[in-house]
Design an enzyme around this catalytic site. Structure first.
Site, PDB file in Angstrom:
ATOM      1  N   ARG A   2       0.831  -1.185   0.000  1.00 36.85           N
ATOM      2  CA  ARG A   2       0.000   0.000   0.000  1.00 36.85           C
ATOM      3  C   ARG A   2       0.880   1.255   0.000  1.00 36.85           C
ATOM      4  NH1 ARG A   2      -3.769   0.818   4.053  1.00 36.85           N
ATOM      5  NH2 ARG A   2      -3.443  -0.882   5.456  1.00 36.85           N
ATOM      6  N   ARG A   6      -2.485   6.979   1.406  1.00 41.42           N
ATOM      7  CA  ARG A   6      -3.165   8.258   1.291  1.00 41.42           C
ATOM      8  C   ARG A   6      -2.187   9.401   1.442  1.00 41.42           C
ATOM      9  NH1 ARG A   6      -6.278   5.301   5.712  1.00 41.42           N
ATOM     10  NH2 ARG A   6      -4.233   4.355   5.575  1.00 41.42           N
ATOM     11  N   ARG A  15      -7.643   9.912  -7.057  1.00 38.77           N
ATOM     12  CA  ARG A  15      -8.360   8.822  -6.386  1.00 38.77           C
ATOM     13  C   ARG A  15      -9.876   8.994  -6.455  1.00 38.77           C
ATOM     14  NH1 ARG A  15     -11.565   6.615  -3.301  1.00 38.77           N
ATOM     15  NH2 ARG A  15     -11.198   5.823  -1.216  1.00 38.77           N
ATOM     16  N   ASP A  51      -7.143  -4.155  -4.347  1.00 35.41           N
ATOM     17  CA  ASP A  51      -7.281  -4.411  -2.915  1.00 35.41           C
ATOM     18  C   ASP A  51      -7.468  -5.906  -2.711  1.00 35.41           C
ATOM     19  OD1 ASP A  51      -7.691  -2.702  -0.267  1.00 35.41           O
ATOM     20  OD2 ASP A  51      -8.927  -4.494  -0.134  1.00 35.41           O
ATOM     21  N   TYR A 126     -12.648 -10.496   7.222  1.00 33.92           N
ATOM     22  CA  TYR A 126     -13.530  -9.353   6.908  1.00 33.92           C
ATOM     23  C   TYR A 126     -14.947  -9.825   6.588  1.00 33.92           C
ATOM     24  CZ  TYR A 126      -9.482  -6.270   6.673  1.00 33.92           C
ATOM     25  OH  TYR A 126      -8.364  -5.537   6.982  1.00 33.92           O
TER      26      TYR A 126
HETATM   27  O1  CP3 Z   1       0.281   0.676  -3.207  1.00 31.50           O
HETATM   28  C1  CP3 Z   1      -0.922   0.392  -3.288  1.00 31.50           C
HETATM   29  O2  CP3 Z   1      -1.798   1.249  -3.224  1.00 31.50           O
HETATM   30  C2  CP3 Z   1      -1.219  -1.074  -3.544  1.00 31.50           C
HETATM   31  C3  CP3 Z   1      -2.609  -1.447  -3.547  1.00 31.50           C
HETATM   32  C4  CP3 Z   1      -3.170  -2.034  -2.256  1.00 31.50           C
HETATM   33  C5  CP3 Z   1      -4.314  -1.512  -1.585  1.00 31.50           C
HETATM   34  N1  CP3 Z   1      -4.669  -2.378  -0.601  1.00 31.50           N
HETATM   35  C6  CP3 Z   1      -5.029  -0.273  -1.943  1.00 31.50           C
HETATM   36  C7  CP3 Z   1      -5.702   0.445  -0.810  1.00 31.50           C
HETATM   37  C8  CP3 Z   1      -2.797  -3.196  -1.596  1.00 31.50           C
HETATM   38  C9  CP3 Z   1      -1.590  -4.094  -1.866  1.00 31.50           C
HETATM   39  C10 CP3 Z   1      -3.759  -3.417  -0.562  1.00 31.50           C
HETATM   40  C11 CP3 Z   1      -3.741  -4.602   0.290  1.00 31.50           C
HETATM   41  C12 CP3 Z   1      -4.645  -4.655   1.451  1.00 31.50           C
HETATM   42  N2  CP3 Z   1      -5.903  -4.132   1.622  1.00 31.50           N
HETATM   43  C13 CP3 Z   1      -4.324  -5.397   2.607  1.00 31.50           C
HETATM   44  C14 CP3 Z   1      -3.082  -6.228   2.780  1.00 31.50           C
HETATM   45  C15 CP3 Z   1      -1.895  -5.399   3.093  1.00 31.50           C
HETATM   46  C16 CP3 Z   1      -2.007  -4.688   4.408  1.00 31.50           C
HETATM   47  O3  CP3 Z   1      -2.086  -3.476   4.385  1.00 31.50           O
HETATM   48  O4  CP3 Z   1      -2.013  -5.385   5.434  1.00 31.50           O
HETATM   49  C17 CP3 Z   1      -5.403  -5.247   3.505  1.00 31.50           C
HETATM   50  C18 CP3 Z   1      -5.494  -5.836   4.889  1.00 31.50           C
HETATM   51  C19 CP3 Z   1      -6.410  -4.456   2.856  1.00 31.50           C
HETATM   52  C20 CP3 Z   1      -7.749  -4.069   3.367  1.00 31.50           C
HETATM   53  C21 CP3 Z   1      -7.850  -2.583   3.434  1.00 31.50           C
HETATM   54  N3  CP3 Z   1      -8.109  -1.779   2.338  1.00 31.50           N
HETATM   55  C22 CP3 Z   1      -7.639  -1.730   4.551  1.00 31.50           C
HETATM   56  C23 CP3 Z   1      -7.350  -2.192   5.961  1.00 31.50           C
HETATM   57  C24 CP3 Z   1      -7.756  -0.395   4.098  1.00 31.50           C
HETATM   58  C25 CP3 Z   1      -7.528   0.890   4.878  1.00 31.50           C
HETATM   59  C26 CP3 Z   1      -8.779   1.591   5.233  1.00 31.50           C
HETATM   60  C27 CP3 Z   1      -8.459   3.033   5.631  1.00 31.50           C
HETATM   61  O5  CP3 Z   1      -8.823   3.921   4.844  1.00 31.50           O
HETATM   62  O6  CP3 Z   1      -7.874   3.230   6.688  1.00 31.50           O
HETATM   63  C28 CP3 Z   1      -8.056  -0.448   2.720  1.00 31.50           C
HETATM   64  C29 CP3 Z   1      -8.249   0.701   1.810  1.00 31.50           C
HETATM   65  C30 CP3 Z   1      -7.128   0.892   0.862  1.00 31.50           C
HETATM   66  N4  CP3 Z   1      -6.734  -0.046  -0.052  1.00 31.50           N
HETATM   67  C31 CP3 Z   1      -6.336   2.056   0.685  1.00 31.50           C
HETATM   68  C32 CP3 Z   1      -5.448   1.777  -0.374  1.00 31.50           C
HETATM   69  C33 CP3 Z   1      -4.431   2.707  -1.016  1.00 31.50           C
HETATM   70  C34 CP3 Z   1      -6.477   3.334   1.513  1.00 31.50           C
HETATM   71  C35 CP3 Z   1      -6.684   4.590   0.767  1.00 31.50           C
HETATM   72  C36 CP3 Z   1      -8.013   4.881   0.156  1.00 31.50           C
HETATM   73  O7  CP3 Z   1      -9.082   4.485   0.654  1.00 31.50           O
HETATM   74  O8  CP3 Z   1      -7.966   5.624  -0.856  1.00 31.50           O
END
Ligand code: CP3
Length: 332
Positions: A2, A6, A15, A51, A126
């Protein structure tokens, strides 16, 4: 891990509002977001913007990603009747946006693309909990109280991970990563009995593709031998386990990835610099090592700090690269 997160202003600019799943399904936007950290930081690989819940979403099981919260299900998985909510995934139809994103990236990227999927336990947590959890009480109650139903659920999630990973590699991804982010919530005996067979199935099902497989969980110090043994070439290590200890626990034959604490990227540069150098020293010139954070980039991260980390690792990491005897091994 990730990387874009953000923290990048250019990420926020493209985004858009609402669920991240909208941006993920828009190939032009998803490709642009994938490229942003590569342009900004000069990192050595790109990770597909998607994701871990994307294939489940695409299979029609109701799930969304709530901004600032994470994956949420209005109707969590609760009984055998919920098994019918999964359609078998046909990647050429259900994940066509992913193939299109990768097609765009293949024309733009000059570094390898890493594909990924969520491991069955982390994704199923989840689905069962309905939202991010600290105690994993519902999913643990399901796996220990109704193991048959748990294994059916985990098997379906494993199939969706296999479908998405294979489609990503066929479209051009050069490595895959299986994220079992929350596996560290489990006792090793429970991990071995309820989770490991399903992650093994996913990793075995992509073995013939010939790309390196990374397997990662945070808080997984106690699980490292099992995580390594599930079928991978690279083991992701968070910041709680020193690299040298992780290498011992995994028998020395795996490449390791990690393990800078994402919170320390927020520390003054001198502190961060010392930490990066400490990690490189802990690696002791071993050739099987990928520098990375131990988990995702925190939203309040200053991108300039990460720019400096990448520059430092490229400069010093190469200088401290494989020790002479390791270098000899690496070239044979
Ligand atoms: O560099 C990248 O952006 C790669 C893409 C990526 C995302 N999620 C995009 C994302 C990857 C590799 C993931 C993996 C992911 N998603 C995991 C495994 C890795 C880890 O972090 O442990 C998990 C557990 C998730 C589930 C998830 N999705 C969570 C816990 C969140 C955060 C929620 C928050 O906003 O606090 C997400 C949302 C998410 N997925 C974001 C991104 C860039 C956050 C930003 C947004 O919502 O725009």
């Amino acid at each position: 891990m990730r990387q874009a997160g953000r923290s990048l202003p250019e990420y926020k600019a493209v985004r858009g509002e609402g669920s991240i799943l909208q941006a993920i399904q828009d190939p032009e936007r998803a490709a642009e977001i994938t490229l942003q950290p590569v342009r900004r930081y000069g990192v050595d690989a790109a990770i597909l913007f998607s994701d871990i819940v994307t294939p489940i979403f695409a299979s029609g099981f109701g799930i969304d990603i709530t901004p600032g919260v994470g994956p949420t299900c209005e109707q969590p998985f609760a009984s055998a009747a919920d098994l019918d909510r999964f359609r078998p995934l046909d990647p050429s139809v259900d994940l066509d946006f992913q193939a299109k994103t990768i097609e765009i990236l293949m024309g733009e990227l000059d570094v390898p693309l890493i594909g990924f999927a969520g491991a069955p336990f982390t994704v199923a947590s989840y689905l069962v909990e309905g939202r991010p959890t600290r105690d994993f009480a519902k999913v643990k109650a399901l796996m220990t109280g109704d193991p048959k139903l748990w294994h059916q659920l985990a098997d379906l999630v494993a199939d969706s991970a296999i479908a998405t990973l294979r489609a990503q590699v066929e479209a051009g991804a050069k490595a895959v990563q299986l994220f079992d982010s929350w596996a560290g919530a489990l006792h090793p005996a429970h991990y071995r009995e309820y989770v490991l067979p399903h992650s093994e199935k996913v990793l075995a099902a992509v073995a013939d593709l010939g790309v390196p497989r990374t397997h990662f969980g945070i808080n997984s110090g106690e699980l490292l031998p099992l995580i390594a043994g599930a079928g991978c070439e690279v083991v992701g290590v968070d910041w709680r386990t020193p690299l040298s200890v992780a290498r011992e626990r995994t028998g020395g034959t795996y490449a390791l990835q990690g393990n800078l604490d994402p919170a320390l990227v927020l520390a003054p540069w001198e502190v961060l610099e010392a930490e990066v150098l400490r990690i490189l020293d802990d690696n002791a010139g071993h050739p099987g090592y990928i520098f990375n954070l131990g988990h995702g980039v925190l939203p309040m991260t200053n991108p300039e700090q990460l720019e400096r980390v990448v520059e430092l690792v490229h400069r010093v990491g190469t200088a401290r690269g494989p020790a002479p005897d390791n270098a000899a091994n690496a070239s044979t």
